[in-house]
Write an enzyme that holds these catalytic residues in place. Structure first.
Site, mmCIF file in Angstrom:
data_model
loop_
_atom_site.group_PDB
_atom_site.id
_atom_site.type_symbol
_atom_site.label_atom_id
_atom_site.label_comp_id
_atom_site.label_asym_id
_atom_site.label_seq_id
_atom_site.Cartn_x
_atom_site.Cartn_y
_atom_site.Cartn_z
ATOM 1 N N CYS A 1 6.054 -4.435 27.046
ATOM 2 C CA CYS A 1 4.853 -3.680 26.690
ATOM 3 C C CYS A 1 5.214 -2.257 26.260
ATOM 4 C CB CYS A 1 3.844 -3.730 27.830
ATOM 5 S SG CYS A 1 2.140 -3.451 27.285
ATOM 6 N N HIS B 1 3.061 -9.947 28.443
ATOM 7 C CA HIS B 1 3.505 -9.897 29.841
ATOM 8 C C HIS B 1 3.994 -11.264 30.310
ATOM 9 C CE1 HIS B 1 2.352 -5.793 31.154
ATOM 10 N NE2 HIS B 1 1.574 -5.884 30.089
ATOM 11 N N GLU C 1 5.479 -11.995 32.998
ATOM 12 C CA GLU C 1 5.376 -12.162 34.455
ATOM 13 C C GLU C 1 4.015 -12.696 34.877
ATOM 14 O OE1 GLU C 1 3.131 -8.504 33.788
ATOM 15 O OE2 GLU C 1 4.966 -9.334 32.937
#
Length: 382
Positions: free
Chosen positions: A263, A348, A350
């Site tokens: 990001c 993202h 994760e």
């Protein structure tokens, strides 16, 4: 105010007003803390995960509007925090419930918001507001449950600092280094520009020793720890307003140690190598964005949260190649660098919308660490 929007919320709550910088004003009912707040009005299309969104440091300075109409139904839990406290500037929903159902909850969402003095509003037509933002672009706004003068609130929204050119990462980074996890795997140094807890958990789950450093830490201090890999985290604000962090990214990439950015970290790595970043008209915020891995041609369902993006045409042919692309608007979602061992992602990995579509990228970074011999040569000659 729509009747069903108010029915499940506390009838004794005071009225609230949402005023946009373009003069649009809507009225509803206060949720959370009674007060006034402001920021950039944006929206998130996720159906669940509101607490993770509220506590994601990348959302600092933003008023978050949920497109899913019913919010608060599973309350709040200590397990769903991405930071120690909420990071959003304010919360906007269609229908808010004070009667949740979740045996794992520790408190209602209204109590959670009151505890952290987070101002919000319910009972507004979020569908109309989302369509308005999509047509006009993101803009500043204020929420007030104390001051009701419409003209004054519009003026406050117009005077609120613009997200463009705003540095926010220093407000959400840690104050001092700390060790998050110790393991038998690689030593990962994390530059914290607003890192999410699940990123740290993702490294720890793979056996890494993880040490987190404030975003302003001189690179020589981090390098003295002798990490096997360097991670540049997500975070809020305009990356172009972070010259010191750009220099840190440049030094990290020149160090010979593999580098991974997510990001904001992705944008900093691009800026450090001469690419440009622009502010998006609306931005990407949600848990259902399709991204294609250009190496495998597979499509991943991804979680996204960014209002800036890398200009593809500004990426030098000798600098990096695009590895991932957003299928909604063709924007750059991933880079693999050619002059050093490094990769970066705009989305993202994760997060778990797929639920495991993108977790492999942490493994790719650890593979990169394992493959690199010092001094590092070109990571990606293609």
């Amino acid at each position: 105010m729509p009747q069903d929007a108010a029915a499940s919320h506390d009838s004794s709550a005071p009225p609230a007003t949402l005023a946009l910088a373009d003069g649009t004003v809507v009225h509803g009912t206060a949720i959370g803390h009674v007060g006034l707040t402001g920021g950039e009005l944006c929206f998130n299309t996720s159906m669940t995960g509101y607490q993770e969104i509220m506590t994601d440091p990348s959302y600092a300075g933003q008023l978050m509007m949920m497109t899913y109409p019913h919010i608060g139904n599973y309350a709040a839990s200590d397990e769903d925090m991405e930071a120690e406290r909420p990071m959003i500037a304010g919360f906007i929903v269609r229908s808010f419930t004070a009667d949740p159902s979740n045996p794992q909850a520790t408190e209602t969402l209204d109590a959670f918001m009151k505890r952290y003095e987070l101002v919000g509003i319910t009972g507004v037509d979020t569908r109309m507001l989302v369509r308005h933002i999509r047509e006009k672009g993101v803009m500043n706004a204020v929420i007030s449950s104390t001051e009701m003068d419409e003209a004054a609130l519009v003026e406050k929204a117009q005077a609120w600092p613009s997200m463009e050119g705003l540095e926010l990462a220093s407000r959400v980074s840690v104050d001092a280094p700390y060790t998050y996890a110790e393991g038998d795997g690689p030593r990962i140094a994390v530059y914290d520009f607003g890192v999410k807890q699940n990123i740290l958990r993702s490294f720890a789950a793979r056996g890494c020793t993880v040490r987190v450093w404030p975003g302003e830490t001189p690179f020589a201090e981090v390098q003295a720890w002798q990490p096997d890999g360097l991670f540049l985290s997500n975070g809020p604000g305009d990356p172009r307003a972070m010259p010191d962090a750009i220099e840190t990214a440049r030094a990290a990439c020149a160090s010979g140690t593999p580098v991974f950015g997510i990001c904001l970290g992705h944008q900093l790595m691009a800026l450090a190598h001469g690419a440009d970043v622009y502010k998006m008209f609306v931005g990407h915020r949600g848990a259902n964005h399709p991204v294609q891995n250009l190496d495998t041609q597979r499509v991943e369902v991804t979680t996204q949260n960014h209002g800036f993006a890398v200009v593809e045409e500004s990426i030098g042919d000798d600098v990096a190649r695009v590895t991932h692309r957003n299928l909604n608007d063709e924007t750059v979602e991933g880079l693999r660098f050619k002059q050093f061992a490094g990769l970066s992602l705009q989305y993202h990995p994760e997060a778990s919308p797929g639920p495991h579509d993108s977790h492999y990228l942490f493994g790719e970074f650890l593979d990169l660490i394992e493959a690199v011999e010092q001094p590092a040569g070109p990571a990606d000659p293609s």
